[in-house]
Motif scaffolding. Structure first.
Motif, PDB file in Angstrom:
ATOM      1  N   SER A 155      15.932  -8.758  10.995  1.00 26.31           N
ATOM      2  CA  SER A 155      17.206  -9.467  11.183  1.00 26.31           C
ATOM      3  C   SER A 155      17.122 -10.935  10.791  1.00 26.31           C
ATOM      4  O   SER A 155      18.158 -11.602  10.727  1.00 26.31           O
ATOM      5  N   GLY A 156      15.908 -11.457  10.599  1.00 24.66           N
ATOM      6  CA  GLY A 156      15.831 -12.909  10.443  1.00 24.66           C
ATOM      7  C   GLY A 156      14.820 -13.377   9.427  1.00 24.66           C
ATOM      8  O   GLY A 156      14.820 -12.931   8.276  1.00 24.66           O
ATOM      9  N   ARG A 157      13.938 -14.248   9.909  1.00 25.02           N
ATOM     10  CA  ARG A 157      12.980 -14.990   9.088  1.00 25.02           C
ATOM     11  C   ARG A 157      12.117 -14.122   8.156  1.00 25.02           C
ATOM     12  O   ARG A 157      11.839 -14.492   7.028  1.00 25.02           O
ATOM     13  N   GLY A 158      11.637 -13.022   8.677  1.00 21.50           N
ATOM     14  CA  GLY A 158      10.899 -12.086   7.816  1.00 21.50           C
ATOM     15  C   GLY A 158       9.477 -12.489   7.485  1.00 21.50           C
ATOM     16  O   GLY A 158       8.930 -12.053   6.467  1.00 21.50           O
ATOM     17  N   SER A 159       8.836 -13.274   8.368  1.00 17.61           N
ATOM     18  CA  SER A 159       7.448 -13.648   8.035  1.00 17.61           C
ATOM     19  C   SER A 159       6.510 -12.451   8.156  1.00 17.61           C
ATOM     20  O   SER A 159       5.516 -12.367   7.419  1.00 17.61           O
ATOM     21  N   ASN A 160       6.798 -11.521   9.052  1.00 16.60           N
ATOM     22  CA  ASN A 160       5.960 -10.309   9.113  1.00 16.60           C
ATOM     23  C   ASN A 160       6.173  -9.436   7.878  1.00 16.60           C
ATOM     24  O   ASN A 160       5.218  -8.856   7.353  1.00 16.60           O
ATOM     25  N   LEU A 161       7.409  -9.351   7.424  1.00 14.06           N
ATOM     26  CA  LEU A 161       7.655  -8.651   6.158  1.00 14.06           C
ATOM     27  C   LEU A 161       6.821  -9.293   5.056  1.00 14.06           C
ATOM     28  O   LEU A 161       6.152  -8.616   4.276  1.00 14.06           O
ATOM     29  N   GLN A 162       6.849 -10.629   4.995  1.00 16.13           N
ATOM     30  CA  GLN A 162       6.088 -11.337   3.952  1.00 16.13           C
ATOM     31  C   GLN A 162       4.601 -11.021   4.060  1.00 16.13           C
ATOM     32  O   GLN A 162       3.911 -10.854   3.039  1.00 16.13           O
ATOM     33  N   ALA A 163       4.110 -10.939   5.285  1.00 15.82           N
ATOM     34  CA  ALA A 163       2.679 -10.635   5.473  1.00 15.82           C
ATOM     35  C   ALA A 163       2.349  -9.252   4.917  1.00 15.82           C
ATOM     36  O   ALA A 163       1.274  -9.055   4.332  1.00 15.82           O
ATOM     37  N   ILE A 164       3.255  -8.309   5.075  1.00 14.97           N
ATOM     38  CA  ILE A 164       3.012  -6.954   4.541  1.00 14.97           C
ATOM     39  C   ILE A 164       3.074  -6.987   3.014  1.00 14.97           C
ATOM     40  O   ILE A 164       2.234  -6.403   2.328  1.00 14.97           O
ATOM     41  N   ILE A 165       4.063  -7.713   2.476  1.00 16.79           N
ATOM     42  CA  ILE A 165       4.165  -7.851   1.013  1.00 16.79           C
ATOM     43  C   ILE A 165       2.870  -8.462   0.459  1.00 16.79           C
ATOM     44  O   ILE A 165       2.291  -7.967  -0.515  1.00 16.79           O
ATOM     45  N   ASP A 166       2.399  -9.524   1.105  1.00 17.48           N
ATOM     46  CA  ASP A 166       1.195 -10.219   0.622  1.00 17.48           C
ATOM     47  C   ASP A 166      -0.036  -9.331   0.751  1.00 17.48           C
ATOM     48  O   ASP A 166      -0.904  -9.322  -0.131  1.00 17.48           O
ATOM     49  N   TYR A 167      -0.107  -8.600   1.839  1.00 21.93           N
ATOM     50  CA  TYR A 167      -1.250  -7.697   2.068  1.00 21.93           C
ATOM     51  C   TYR A 167      -1.335  -6.669   0.927  1.00 21.93           C
ATOM     52  O   TYR A 167      -2.410  -6.417   0.381  1.00 21.93           O
ATOM     53  N   ILE A 194      -1.854 -10.668  10.566  1.00 21.12           N
ATOM     54  CA  ILE A 194      -3.096  -9.942  10.245  1.00 21.12           C
ATOM     55  C   ILE A 194      -3.019  -8.515  10.791  1.00 21.12           C
ATOM     56  O   ILE A 194      -3.366  -7.545  10.117  1.00 21.12           O
ATOM     57  N   LEU A 195      -2.542  -8.404  12.025  1.00 19.77           N
ATOM     58  CA  LEU A 195      -2.586  -7.102  12.712  1.00 19.77           C
ATOM     59  C   LEU A 195      -1.604  -6.076  12.133  1.00 19.77           C
ATOM     60  O   LEU A 195      -1.960  -4.901  11.961  1.00 19.77           O
ATOM     61  N   TYR A 196      -0.381  -6.525  11.827  1.00 21.54           N
ATOM     62  CA  TYR A 196       0.658  -5.533  11.469  1.00 21.54           C
ATOM     63  C   TYR A 196       0.314  -4.774  10.180  1.00 21.54           C
ATOM     64  O   TYR A 196       0.316  -3.539  10.169  1.00 21.54           O
ATOM     65  N   PRO A 197      -0.038  -5.474   9.091  1.00 21.35           N
ATOM     66  CA  PRO A 197      -0.385  -4.724   7.873  1.00 21.35           C
ATOM     67  C   PRO A 197      -1.574  -3.794   8.103  1.00 21.35           C
ATOM     68  O   PRO A 197      -1.607  -2.679   7.583  1.00 21.35           O
ATOM     69  N   ARG A 198      -2.547  -4.253   8.896  1.00 23.75           N
ATOM     70  CA  ARG A 198      -3.736  -3.429   9.152  1.00 23.75           C
ATOM     71  C   ARG A 198      -3.339  -2.126   9.839  1.00 23.75           C
ATOM     72  O   ARG A 198      -3.772  -1.042   9.454  1.00 23.75           O
ATOM     73  N   VAL A 199      -2.462  -2.213  10.828  1.00 21.57           N
ATOM     74  CA  VAL A 199      -2.047  -1.007  11.563  1.00 21.57           C
ATOM     75  C   VAL A 199      -1.229  -0.085  10.649  1.00 21.57           C
ATOM     76  O   VAL A 199      -1.388   1.141  10.694  1.00 21.57           O
ATOM     77  N   ILE A 200      -0.389  -0.668   9.815  1.00 23.16           N
ATOM     78  CA  ILE A 200       0.417   0.177   8.904  1.00 23.16           C
ATOM     79  C   ILE A 200      -0.506   0.909   7.927  1.00 23.16           C
ATOM     80  O   ILE A 200      -0.295   2.073   7.609  1.00 23.16           O
ATOM     81  N   GLU A 201      -1.549   0.231   7.490  1.00 19.77           N
ATOM     82  CA  GLU A 201      -2.527   0.896   6.605  1.00 19.77           C
ATOM     83  C   GLU A 201      -3.213   2.052   7.351  1.00 19.77           C
ATOM     84  O   GLU A 201      -3.420   3.119   6.777  1.00 19.77           O
ATOM     85  N   TRP A 202      -3.554   1.868   8.605  1.00 21.49           N
ATOM     86  CA  TRP A 202      -4.132   2.969   9.399  1.00 21.49           C
ATOM     87  C   TRP A 202      -3.162   4.147   9.429  1.00 21.49           C
ATOM     88  O   TRP A 202      -3.561   5.297   9.254  1.00 21.49           O
ATOM     89  N   LEU A 203      -1.893   3.834   9.657  1.00 22.73           N
ATOM     90  CA  LEU A 203      -0.880   4.902   9.711  1.00 22.73           C
ATOM     91  C   LEU A 203      -0.784   5.598   8.351  1.00 22.73           C
ATOM     92  O   LEU A 203      -0.720   6.821   8.275  1.00 22.73           O
ATOM     93  N   ALA A 204      -0.800   4.809   7.296  1.00 24.56           N
ATOM     94  CA  ALA A 204      -0.702   5.369   5.939  1.00 24.56           C
ATOM     95  C   ALA A 204      -1.856   6.319   5.657  1.00 24.56           C
ATOM     96  O   ALA A 204      -1.715   7.296   4.927  1.00 24.56           O
ATOM     97  N   ARG A 205      -3.001   6.027   6.249  1.00 26.34           N
ATOM     98  CA  ARG A 205      -4.205   6.831   5.993  1.00 26.34           C
ATOM     99  C   ARG A 205      -4.397   7.923   7.037  1.00 26.34           C
ATOM    100  O   ARG A 205      -5.459   8.549   7.090  1.00 26.34           O
ATOM    101  N   GLY A 206      -3.383   8.135   7.865  1.00 27.65           N
ATOM    102  CA  GLY A 206      -3.461   9.218   8.847  1.00 27.65           C
ATOM    103  C   GLY A 206      -4.512   8.991   9.912  1.00 27.65           C
ATOM    104  O   GLY A 206      -5.043   9.936  10.496  1.00 27.65           O
ATOM    105  N   ARG A 207      -4.823   7.733  10.189  1.00 26.40           N
ATOM    106  CA  ARG A 207      -5.902   7.450  11.146  1.00 26.40           C
ATOM    107  C   ARG A 207      -5.401   7.269  12.574  1.00 26.40           C
ATOM    108  O   ARG A 207      -6.201   7.059  13.481  1.00 26.40           O
TER     109      ARG A 207
END
Ligand code: GRF
Length: 213
Positions: free
Chosen positions: A15-27, A183-196
């Motif tokens: 809804s707003g600033r999107g810095s976590n979105l940016q972190a995922i894009i950068d990751y 740091i944490l959010y992209p890492r967790v999404i990658e775990w999810l992507a890998r079925g971990r």
């Protein structure tokens, strides 16, 4: 076994600033082997900075305004439909300022995650960093969790602790928590992507690399 190469499509709701979105894009940009693909960024706010971040990264965007719908159910049905059309496997809430009802959550059962700026179950809801600061806790942090119908109450996937320093104020604490969110959010999404990520009742286990999937 063949290397897993198929991308795992996510939608980011912001809804707003999107810095976590940016972190995922950068990751994703600095980890070419990442399995994450942001298929869609959706917002309820036409002016959200998250949308311009998505556009700058060439990611499709969608704005759906709740006031344009007869009610919450119709809004969520439409949002869920558009996300499904994009072939999305995981819905990532990143500063999306709306509670999702069962209408949405039953379409994406156990496939919606959120990041919250406290160590849940402490300090749910708005201004969690300020709540923690005022309470006087010595550690706070951030939590990535599955979303259920409650407020910040779904099963916890991962947490990162951040110390509260004597000379902190709510803003400095929030800033250091935000660094860890990124740091944490992209890492967790990658775990999810890998079925971990394995959900067993309320408990979540992260399978070790090399475990049979
Ligand atoms: C973050 O603090 C997140 O923990 C909370 O909302 C904020 C979103 O920030 N859920 P941003 O839009 O990602 O910069």
């Amino acid at each position: 076994m063949d290397k897993q190469t198929e991308k795992y499509k996510i939608a980011v709701l912001a809804s707003g600033r999107g810095s976590n979105l940016q972190a995922i894009i950068d990751y994703i940009a600095i980890n070419p082997d990442s399995l994450i693909e942001i298929a869609l960024v959706a917002s309820d706010q036409p002016g959200a900075q998250a949308l311009s971040r998505a556009e700058a990264a060439g990611i499709p965007t969608l704005v759906l305004i709740p006031g344009d719908y007869p009610g919450k159910a119709a809004y969520e049905q439409s949002l869920a439909g558009r996300i499904k059309e994009a072939g999305v496997e995981l819905v990532v809430l990143a500063g999306f300022m709306r509670m999702l009802s069962p209408v949405f959550l039953e379409i994406f059962t156990n496939r919606v995650v959120n990041i919250h700026p406290s160590l849940l179950p402490a300090f749910v809801g708005l201004e969690a960093q300020k709540q923690a600061f005022r309470y006087g806790v010595k550690v706070s942090g951030c939590t990535v969790h599955f979303v259920d119908i409650g407020m910040d109450s779904g099963p916890i996937i991962a947490q990162q602790v951040v110390p509260v320093l004597d000379d902190d104020d709510p803003e400095s604490l929030a800033g250091r928590i935000l660094e860890q969110e990124h740091i944490l959010y992209p890492r967790v999404i990658e775990w999810l992507a890998r079925g971990r990520v394995q959900l067993e009742g309320r408990r979540v286990r992260i399978k070790r690399l090399g475990d049979q999937i």
